[in-house]
Write a protein that holds these residues in place. Structure first.
Motif, short mmCIF file in Angstrom:
data_model
loop_
_atom_site.label_atom_id
_atom_site.label_comp_id
_atom_site.label_asym_id
_atom_site.label_seq_id
_atom_site.Cartn_x
_atom_site.Cartn_y
_atom_site.Cartn_z
N PRO A 65 -11.05 -12.44 13.99
CA PRO A 65 -11.53 -11.33 12.58
C PRO A 65 -10.96 -10.12 12.87
O PRO A 65 -10.63 -9.47 12.14
CB PRO A 65 -13.13 -11.47 12.86
N ALA A 66 -10.71 -9.56 14.10
CA ALA A 66 -10.20 -8.13 14.09
C ALA A 66 -8.63 -8.22 13.73
O ALA A 66 -8.23 -7.35 13.14
CB ALA A 66 -10.53 -7.69 15.72
N GLU A 67 -8.15 -9.40 14.19
CA GLU A 67 -6.60 -9.50 13.79
C GLU A 67 -6.47 -9.63 12.06
O GLU A 67 -5.62 -9.09 11.73
CB GLU A 67 -5.87 -10.77 14.38
N ALA A 68 -7.49 -10.26 11.65
CA ALA A 68 -7.40 -10.54 10.29
C ALA A 68 -7.52 -9.04 9.43
O ALA A 68 -6.74 -8.61 8.36
CB ALA A 68 -8.49 -11.53 9.79
N ASP A 69 -8.60 -8.18 10.00
CA ASP A 69 -8.66 -6.91 9.60
C ASP A 69 -7.58 -6.03 9.77
O ASP A 69 -6.92 -5.39 8.74
CB ASP A 69 -9.79 -6.06 10.22
N SER A 70 -6.86 -6.08 10.80
CA SER A 70 -5.77 -5.48 11.11
C SER A 70 -4.46 -5.82 9.99
O SER A 70 -3.66 -5.00 9.66
CB SER A 70 -4.84 -5.65 12.47
N PHE A 71 -4.39 -7.09 9.79
CA PHE A 71 -3.57 -7.62 9.17
C PHE A 71 -3.49 -7.27 7.57
O PHE A 71 -2.72 -6.74 7.01
CB PHE A 71 -3.48 -9.32 8.97
N GLY A 72 -4.99 -7.04 7.05
CA GLY A 72 -5.16 -6.58 5.87
C GLY A 72 -4.83 -5.07 5.90
O GLY A 72 -3.98 -4.77 4.61
N VAL A 73 -4.91 -4.29 6.76
CA VAL A 73 -4.80 -2.85 6.70
C VAL A 73 -3.08 -2.32 6.46
O VAL A 73 -2.50 -1.95 5.74
CB VAL A 73 -5.28 -2.21 7.99
N LEU A 74 -2.32 -3.42 7.26
CA LEU A 74 -1.05 -3.34 7.41
C LEU A 74 -0.18 -3.76 6.13
O LEU A 74 0.53 -3.42 5.36
CB LEU A 74 -0.39 -4.18 8.41
N LEU A 75 -0.87 -4.93 5.53
CA LEU A 75 -0.36 -5.38 4.11
C LEU A 75 -0.72 -4.36 3.14
O LEU A 75 0.33 -4.27 2.22
CB LEU A 75 -1.15 -6.66 3.79
N GLU A 76 -1.94 -3.85 3.37
CA GLU A 76 -2.19 -2.65 2.23
C GLU A 76 -1.33 -1.70 2.30
O GLU A 76 -0.75 -0.99 1.39
CB GLU A 76 -3.64 -2.22 2.50
N LYS A 77 -0.91 -1.16 3.43
CA LYS A 77 -0.03 -0.04 3.63
C LYS A 77 1.36 -0.40 3.03
O LYS A 77 2.02 0.47 2.30
CB LYS A 77 0.23 0.27 5.09
N ILE A 78 1.88 -1.70 3.19
CA ILE A 78 3.16 -1.78 2.52
C ILE A 78 2.99 -1.96 1.16
O ILE A 78 4.02 -1.60 0.35
CB ILE A 78 3.84 -3.29 3.27
N LEU A 79 2.09 -2.71 0.62
CA LEU A 79 1.59 -2.74 -0.72
C LEU A 79 1.87 -1.59 -1.47
O LEU A 79 2.34 -1.21 -2.59
CB LEU A 79 0.35 -3.64 -0.88
N LYS A 80 1.04 -0.64 -1.06
CA LYS A 80 1.00 0.73 -1.48
C LYS A 80 2.44 1.58 -1.71
O LYS A 80 2.72 1.94 -2.81
CB LYS A 80 0.01 1.88 -0.78
N ALA A 81 3.18 1.40 -0.64
CA ALA A 81 4.55 1.65 -0.71
C ALA A 81 5.31 1.16 -1.96
O ALA A 81 6.13 1.70 -2.72
CB ALA A 81 5.38 1.55 0.48
N VAL A 82 5.24 -0.32 -1.91
CA VAL A 82 5.93 -1.17 -2.97
C VAL A 82 5.12 -0.49 -4.26
O VAL A 82 6.07 -0.38 -5.56
CB VAL A 82 5.57 -2.66 -2.70
N GLU A 83 4.16 -0.29 -4.38
CA GLU A 83 3.54 -0.01 -5.85
C GLU A 83 3.76 1.50 -6.19
O GLU A 83 4.00 1.62 -7.61
CB GLU A 83 1.99 -0.21 -5.74
N LYS A 84 3.95 2.19 -5.29
CA LYS A 84 4.42 3.64 -5.61
C LYS A 84 5.91 3.54 -5.91
O LYS A 84 6.35 4.56 -6.68
CB LYS A 84 4.24 4.64 -4.23
N ASP A 85 6.63 2.94 -5.46
CA ASP A 85 8.17 2.85 -5.93
C ASP A 85 8.27 2.31 -7.22
O ASP A 85 9.46 2.44 -7.58
CB ASP A 85 8.67 1.79 -4.55
N ALA A 86 7.46 1.43 -7.69
CA ALA A 86 7.72 0.73 -8.93
C ALA A 86 8.02 1.79 -10.04
O ALA A 86 7.22 2.67 -10.32
CB ALA A 86 6.63 -0.21 -9.25
N PRO A 87 8.98 1.29 -10.94
CA PRO A 87 9.39 2.18 -12.09
C PRO A 87 8.28 2.66 -12.97
O PRO A 87 8.16 3.68 -13.45
CB PRO A 87 10.37 1.82 -12.61
N ASP A 88 7.33 1.72 -13.22
CA ASP A 88 6.20 1.94 -14.17
C ASP A 88 4.82 2.14 -13.66
O ASP A 88 4.47 1.34 -12.70
CB ASP A 88 6.28 1.00 -15.40
#
Lengths: 155, 155
Positions: free
Chosen positions: B132-155
Motif C-alpha cells: 500500500p505504501a508503494e502504491a501511494d508513492s507511485f500515485g504521487v510520482l504519476l501525479e507529478k509527471i501528469l502535472k508537468a504534461v498538463e502544464k505543457d499542453a498548448p490549450d
C-alpha cells in the motif's frame, strides 16, 4: 467468480492518474513529433530500433517483437514507410520466408534529426518533474508492475 | 537548438520500462476484456463513464473529453456500439447541435457483467505487486509527471 475485489478509492485514483498520464503523455509526444519532424509515433517506434541496430537492419520479426505489434500492423506500417523512402524491405539470407527491414539513408537522416527533440520532450515532461531519487523509485515501481504483467502473460 | 539534453542510461532504462509496461498492460487488459466479455478497450472506455453518470447519459462532448479522443474517433466508436445495441444517440435538449449518448439496458448489463473481471485484472496486475505504501508513492510520482504534461499542453 467469488466476491469481486474492487479497487479502494485510493487505488481507483492512482489507476485514473496512470491512465490520464498515459493518454496525455502520448498526445504530447505525438504532437511534438508530428510538428517538428513530420513523423507519427508509429514511424518513430520503428525508426528508433533500426537506427540503433548494427548496419541499420533488423529481421522483421525482431522489429515486431521490439515494438510489440501484431504481424499485420507491422507489415502495413512498413509498407507506408517504404513508400516514403524511410525503410526498405530485403529478403532474409538465412530464412527464405523471413524478411529484413533496412533503414535507408533518408530514414537515417530523418530519425537523426528527430531524436534530439524527442529526447528533450521525454526529459522535460517525464524526468524534469522528478528528483533523481524519485526517478529511481519510479523505475523500481514500474519494474515491479511490469514483472507481474509479464509473468501473467499466457505465452 | 542548443546541445540536446540526452537521457542518462538510468533514465533511458526507466523510460523503456514505462513504455514496455504501457504496452504489456494494455495488451493484458485487452485480452481479458475480449475473452471474458467480448468488449474492446474502446467499448469499455465509453461504457464505464456512462454507467457511472446520472441516468446513464452524457453529452457526447463530455464523453469525448472524458476519454480524450478526437471527435471523429468518438463518433465512429459510438456508431459501432449503437449497432450492437450498447448505447443510443439522442438529441440534446439544451443545444440543437449537441448530441447525447445514453447507455441502453443491454449496455448496462454488459458493463456490469464486465466490471468485476476488469477490476480484478487491474488489482492483480497493477496493485498486488505493490505494498500500500508503494502504491501511494507511485500515485504521487504519476501525479507529478501528469502535472508537468498538463502544464505543457498548448490549450
Amino acid at each position: 467468480m467469488s466476491e469481486p475485489r474492487w479497487l479502494t478509492s485510493t487505488e481507483a485514483e492512482v489507476w485514473a492518474t496512470y491512465r490520464r498520464l498515459r493518454r496525455e503523455l502520448q498526445r504530447a509526444q505525438d504532437q511534438q513529433l508530428q510538428r517538428d519532424s513530420g513523423l507519427s509515433a508509429a514511424d518513430y517506434a520503428l525508426l528508433a530500433p533500426l537506427s540503433e541496430s548494427e548496419d541499420g537492419v533488423l529481421r522483421a520479426r525482431d522489429l515486431g517483437a521490439e515494438v510489440g505489434w501484431e504481424r499485420s500492423r507491422l507489415s502495413h506500417q512498413i509498407s507506408r514507410m517504404e513508400k516514403r523512402g524511410l525503410v526498405a524491405r530485403e529478403a532474409c539470407a538465412d530464412d527464405a520466408r523471413g524478411s529484413m527491414v533496412r533503414l535507408t539513408g533518408r530514414g537515417r537522416s530523418v530519425i537523426e534529426a528527430a531524436a534530439p527533440g524527442h529526447a528533450e520532450t521525454v526529459r522535460r515532461l517525464f524526468f524534469d518533474p522528478l528528483t533523481p531519487a524519485e526517478a529511481d523509485s519510479f523505475g523500481v515501481l514500474l519494474e515491479k508492475i511490469l514483472k507481474a504483467v509479464e509473468k501473467d502473460a499466457p505465452d
